[in-house]
Design a protein around this motif. Sequence first.
Motif, PDB file in Angstrom:
ATOM      1  N   ALA A  24       0.623  -1.172   0.023  1.00  0.00           N
ATOM      2  CA  ALA A  24      -0.111   0.060  -0.073  1.00  0.00           C
ATOM      3  C   ALA A  24       0.847   1.356  -0.048  1.00  0.00           C
ATOM      4  O   ALA A  24       0.565   2.183  -0.631  1.00  0.00           O
ATOM      5  CB  ALA A  24      -1.046  -0.022   1.291  1.00  0.00           C
ATOM      6  N   VAL A  25       1.777   1.051   0.751  1.00  0.00           N
ATOM      7  CA  VAL A  25       2.835   2.447   0.699  1.00  0.00           C
ATOM      8  C   VAL A  25       3.443   2.412  -0.458  1.00  0.00           C
ATOM      9  O   VAL A  25       3.407   3.529  -0.979  1.00  0.00           O
ATOM     10  CB  VAL A  25       3.765   2.150   2.031  1.00  0.00           C
ATOM     11  CG1 VAL A  25       5.077   3.129   1.933  1.00  0.00           C
ATOM     12  CG2 VAL A  25       3.311   2.121   3.495  1.00  0.00           C
ATOM     13  N   ASP A  76      -0.077  -3.153  -9.262  1.00  0.00           N
ATOM     14  CA  ASP A  76      -0.331  -2.886  -7.790  1.00  0.00           C
ATOM     15  C   ASP A  76       1.032  -2.695  -7.099  1.00  0.00           C
ATOM     16  O   ASP A  76       0.970  -2.791  -5.912  1.00  0.00           O
ATOM     17  CB  ASP A  76      -1.019  -4.065  -7.268  1.00  0.00           C
ATOM     18  CG  ASP A  76      -0.161  -5.206  -7.201  1.00  0.00           C
ATOM     19  OD1 ASP A  76       0.750  -5.320  -7.521  1.00  0.00           O
ATOM     20  OD2 ASP A  76      -0.621  -6.091  -6.415  1.00  0.00           O
ATOM     21  N   ALA A  77       2.172  -2.165  -7.729  1.00  0.00           N
ATOM     22  CA  ALA A  77       3.313  -2.070  -7.436  1.00  0.00           C
ATOM     23  C   ALA A  77       4.350  -3.210  -7.030  1.00  0.00           C
ATOM     24  O   ALA A  77       5.368  -3.082  -6.975  1.00  0.00           O
ATOM     25  CB  ALA A  77       3.351  -1.058  -6.080  1.00  0.00           C
ATOM     26  N   VAL A 128       9.963  -0.186  -1.978  1.00  0.00           N
ATOM     27  CA  VAL A 128       9.624  -0.669  -0.560  1.00  0.00           C
ATOM     28  C   VAL A 128      10.324  -1.997  -0.545  1.00  0.00           C
ATOM     29  O   VAL A 128       9.474  -2.867  -1.273  1.00  0.00           O
ATOM     30  CB  VAL A 128       8.299  -0.497  -0.186  1.00  0.00           C
ATOM     31  CG1 VAL A 128       7.876  -0.940   1.300  1.00  0.00           C
ATOM     32  CG2 VAL A 128       7.893   1.103  -0.415  1.00  0.00           C
ATOM     33  N   MET A 129      11.142  -2.435   0.226  1.00  0.00           N
ATOM     34  CA  MET A 129      11.523  -3.747   0.416  1.00  0.00           C
ATOM     35  C   MET A 129      11.075  -4.364   1.902  1.00  0.00           C
ATOM     36  O   MET A 129      11.501  -3.766   2.796  1.00  0.00           O
ATOM     37  CB  MET A 129      12.974  -4.056   0.453  1.00  0.00           C
ATOM     38  CG  MET A 129      13.357  -4.029  -1.005  1.00  0.00           C
ATOM     39  SD  MET A 129      14.919  -4.979  -0.970  1.00  0.00           S
ATOM     40  CE  MET A 129      15.277  -5.201  -2.683  1.00  0.00           C
ATOM     41  N   GLU A 130      10.484  -5.470   1.795  1.00  0.00           N
ATOM     42  CA  GLU A 130       9.903  -6.140   3.042  1.00  0.00           C
ATOM     43  C   GLU A 130      10.564  -7.627   3.204  1.00  0.00           C
ATOM     44  O   GLU A 130      10.938  -8.252   2.490  1.00  0.00           O
ATOM     45  CB  GLU A 130       8.384  -6.186   2.898  1.00  0.00           C
ATOM     46  CG  GLU A 130       7.772  -6.891   3.829  1.00  0.00           C
ATOM     47  CD  GLU A 130       7.774  -8.473   3.663  1.00  0.00           C
ATOM     48  OE1 GLU A 130       7.968  -9.216   4.780  1.00  0.00           O
ATOM     49  OE2 GLU A 130       7.181  -8.927   2.520  1.00  0.00           O
ATOM     50  N   VAL A 213      -1.752   1.519  10.395  1.00  0.00           N
ATOM     51  CA  VAL A 213      -0.279   1.037  10.352  1.00  0.00           C
ATOM     52  C   VAL A 213       0.021   1.911   8.907  1.00  0.00           C
ATOM     53  O   VAL A 213       1.294   2.374   8.924  1.00  0.00           O
ATOM     54  CB  VAL A 213      -0.142  -0.433  10.285  1.00  0.00           C
ATOM     55  CG1 VAL A 213       1.571  -0.759   9.994  1.00  0.00           C
ATOM     56  CG2 VAL A 213      -0.574  -1.060  11.482  1.00  0.00           C
ATOM     57  N   ILE A 214      -0.570   1.785   7.786  1.00  0.00           N
ATOM     58  CA  ILE A 214      -0.245   2.309   6.737  1.00  0.00           C
ATOM     59  C   ILE A 214      -0.030   4.027   7.015  1.00  0.00           C
ATOM     60  O   ILE A 214       0.998   4.542   6.345  1.00  0.00           O
ATOM     61  CB  ILE A 214      -1.099   2.228   5.506  1.00  0.00           C
ATOM     62  CG1 ILE A 214      -1.199   0.702   5.316  1.00  0.00           C
ATOM     63  CG2 ILE A 214      -0.979   3.077   4.301  1.00  0.00           C
ATOM     64  CD1 ILE A 214      -2.540   0.401   4.447  1.00  0.00           C
ATOM     65  N   ASP A 215      -1.039   4.573   7.645  1.00  0.00           N
ATOM     66  CA  ASP A 215      -0.938   5.753   7.794  1.00  0.00           C
ATOM     67  C   ASP A 215       0.354   6.100   8.612  1.00  0.00           C
ATOM     68  O   ASP A 215       1.072   7.350   8.442  1.00  0.00           O
ATOM     69  CB  ASP A 215      -2.263   6.389   8.532  1.00  0.00           C
ATOM     70  CG  ASP A 215      -3.229   6.364   7.746  1.00  0.00           C
ATOM     71  OD1 ASP A 215      -3.278   6.401   6.314  1.00  0.00           O
ATOM     72  OD2 ASP A 215      -4.450   6.472   8.295  1.00  0.00           O
TER      73      ASP A 215
END
Length: 226
Positions: A24-25, A76-77, A128-130, A213-215
């Motif tokens: 999402a981010v 969707d990224a 963004v890497m998770e 959390v996203i916010d």
Amino acid sequence: MRTQGLLISIDGTAGTGKSTVGKAVAAKLGYGFLSTGEMYRALAYTVFAKHIDPDDHDGVLAATRAMRFTFARQADATLKMFVDGEYLGAKLHLEEVGNVASRVSTNGEARRVLTEKMREVGETGGIVMEGRDIGTVVFPDADIKFYLDASAEERANRRFKQLKEAGENPNYDEILRLIKERDARDKGRAVSPLKPADDAIIIDTSLLNLQQVIDAVLEKIPHHAS
Ligand code: DC
């Protein structure tokens, strides 16, 4: 800043919503999103398919070296991952594959091979890497680092609900036991153990919903407060 934008890392324990939040981010920032656990899961799947013992150090390392990873950015990224040209998809998300992934990921040399591939994908930024060790080992110089955590009981609750909604008949105690077992292995391994980087922003998600959390993450990203 890297040429394509910031490099943002999101590490943390399993079941804290890292992937959903990261995706999402990334979508909000127009960045790519890579879940590095998928690479460990793909290795686990390969090891399983080739009948290699997950604790066979040299066998796992040879399998890792032979894997060819390619990625294609989706709408969707997400960076959709292909191994030797094949998309492994939902197979990677079986509970069993996650557990073997946690086992093969204790192999330090295999980790080094996968870490190099992650660096190739992320070095230009805009991503963004998770994962578990992105802010500590893969990119200690990431621009912004997050570490998500939640109590094991809360994560077991979430997983229980997910499985129930999917029409399965889950056992809460068994889920909690597996979560604790995986945490212990991820945090206790000798190479790149799961822990927050010294400069990570730690978010406890136990009492937050996904949007909160996203916010909380977006708020910390310069010029992108939502
Ligand atoms: O995030 P996940 O559940 O898809 O990850 C599966 C396993 O892969 C996890 O138990 C530990 C390992 N992993 C790792 O060691 N380092 C990473 N950067 C990502 C995942």
